[in-house]
Design an enzyme around this catalytic site. Sequence first.
Site, PDB file in Angstrom:
ATOM      1  N   GLU A 130       0.824  -1.209   0.000  1.00 49.09           N
ATOM      2  CA  GLU A 130       0.000   0.000   0.000  1.00 49.09           C
ATOM      3  C   GLU A 130       0.865   1.268   0.000  1.00 49.09           C
ATOM      4  O   GLU A 130       0.524   2.249  -0.655  1.00 49.09           O
ATOM      5  CB  GLU A 130      -0.957   0.002   1.201  1.00 49.09           C
ATOM      6  N   GLU A 155       2.032   1.686  -3.542  1.00 46.21           N
ATOM      7  CA  GLU A 155       0.969   2.065  -4.472  1.00 46.21           C
ATOM      8  C   GLU A 155       0.528   3.513  -4.277  1.00 46.21           C
ATOM      9  O   GLU A 155       0.195   4.206  -5.230  1.00 46.21           O
ATOM     10  CB  GLU A 155      -0.237   1.119  -4.320  1.00 46.21           C
ATOM     11  N   GLU A 156       0.537   3.968  -3.029  1.00 46.21           N
ATOM     12  CA  GLU A 156       0.075   5.337  -2.778  1.00 46.21           C
ATOM     13  C   GLU A 156       1.169   6.378  -2.976  1.00 46.21           C
ATOM     14  O   GLU A 156       0.894   7.503  -3.382  1.00 46.21           O
ATOM     15  CB  GLU A 156      -0.484   5.474  -1.355  1.00 46.21           C
TER      16      GLU A 156
END
Lengths: 307, 307
Positions: A189, A192-193
């Site tokens: 995460e 991805e962010e």
Amino acid sequence: MTGRVFVSRLPLRLSGRVYRKVCAQTGARSFSRAVTGVTGGSGLTGDVDRFGGVTVDLARVGLPGDISEDAFGRILQGSLARWKSEGKQAVWLRVPISLTRCAAAASAHGFAFHHAKDDHAVLALWLGGGPSRLPAFATHQVGVAGAVVDESAGKVLVVQDKNKTKNAWKFPGGLSDPGENIGATAVREVFEETGVRSEFRSLLSIRQQHRHPNAFGMSDLYAICRLSPLTYRIDFCTQECLRCEWLGVGELAETSSATPVTSRVARLLLFGLERGFDKIDLAMEELPAVYSGVLYQLYHRPLPTQS
Amino acid sequence: MTGRVFVSRLPLRLSGRVYRKVCAQTGARSFSRAVTGVTGGSGLTGDVDRFGGVTVDLARVGLPGDISEDAFGRILQGSLARWKSEGKQAVWLRVPISLTRCAAAASAHGFAFHHAKDDHAVLALWLGGGPSRLPAFATHQVGVAGAVVDESAGKVLVVQDKNKTKNAWKFPGGLSDPGENIGATAVREVFEETGVRSEFRSLLSIRQQHRHPNAFGMSDLYAICRLSPLTYRIDFCTQECLRCEWLGVGELAETSSATPVTSRVARLLLFGLERGFDKIDLAMEELPAVYSGVLYQLYHRPLPTQS
């Protein structure tokens, strides 16, 4: 202070609960075993477990593919009468999506959905005394955030979500995929962010919240991990984030523009930077499950004698 | 080490994931809002969310209670063509158990079960590009064990399960009921299995295990709590337990007749007895959720400045 006192008590009050607990340990296996049931003059038969439950897989009992709700209802009614006379405690029906009309017929006999996934639903009916003591299906979603700490600079990677009424700093994160470990979710995460690569170091905090509107009304467990950066260049997802920064940990601990959990974890991180992360970390280790030998991940405070 | 670098990137790769995440925050709410759709010449309509998803509650769109699978299939087919031409990203169908035959018809158009509970099922169809990015339903069951420590005697309450091939000591525990906090599960299960009353003190350890045969193939999170005894007299459940004792913590840490997690936690407890439980504890505190104000429970290492 009674020491080794052995006093047994009548287990009647707990018998249903024992079914619930032990059944949870066998229900899924029942579905994967061969179901020997057939339909015929004698109705449905299925796998019987040692707790008095019977499991019928409608994909494997030879029902006609176009069986009507009424016809299935009659077969089920006869079978239920037999199971009740035999003292069965519960009935599980595994229904392939193509035969879901059978679920409607079963509901007329008291069955309810236990769970459903992809191409099948599982219905259950409690026949024992009192309220149903059947084991529940999964109750929690698991979300994970990653606090990537640049120790040399005393900074941590934070984001602000788009489309929020209040712009508050938080750690990047999101829901675990099915079968994904907590640490792996945090690393994925964060990348991805924010575009930042990192590695898992420890578990810092767990939050539990019930009747969660973001979890289809189920419960939410939210884990916050400490990560170490492998790269530092921010390349953030503009669909998800409004801002992304390496912010001073002390600044994050002080600002009012952070969610309460973020502020709290920032204070933890500040303490860790000053006194050592061993003061705030839960270490992770893989151990084999006692019966299956499958590895699981265990988090707890480091032991001084632990290698 | 780039500091505050802002670099936006094309969000296309992530657009589906953003739908997944954000949709998880709205899907459940959609179901509770009034559904305005009706059936008619124009087919099904439902609530449209801001992520391009449409939610149709079949209990509220005026379908005849005896609608056939074929008739529903035709209505759905026309509606799907319209949703696709409108660029919708996903369709959610909430199906009451009495109308489950509609689920079979929907499956012929690519819908699959997302989840089901009690009296309804929810099916979903991803219309966006690539693999489905819809948010998953709850993925974990939560089990909790309680280590009740009699500090003055240096003993801890342990049980041996009935019906196991190997008689190993473990802490009493079981599955959380829906909506039950971790600490409450520990206290309840300890009492139900052993008759001992206790109170929650801290969280000691978390274990994560996937594809769990005891969890209908889903994942399992297992929390071990430290409890303090309020009563000491053992009155154990003979249906569930073979033995129940107050065992010396040092003896439990040494014996080979304990599950691996039990041995590990016994070593933690021994360390805590010798050096202080503040060395091994995660403290719990209730904080308000940032938007709803609902209280949640947060566990982390105690902070020196924490009141």
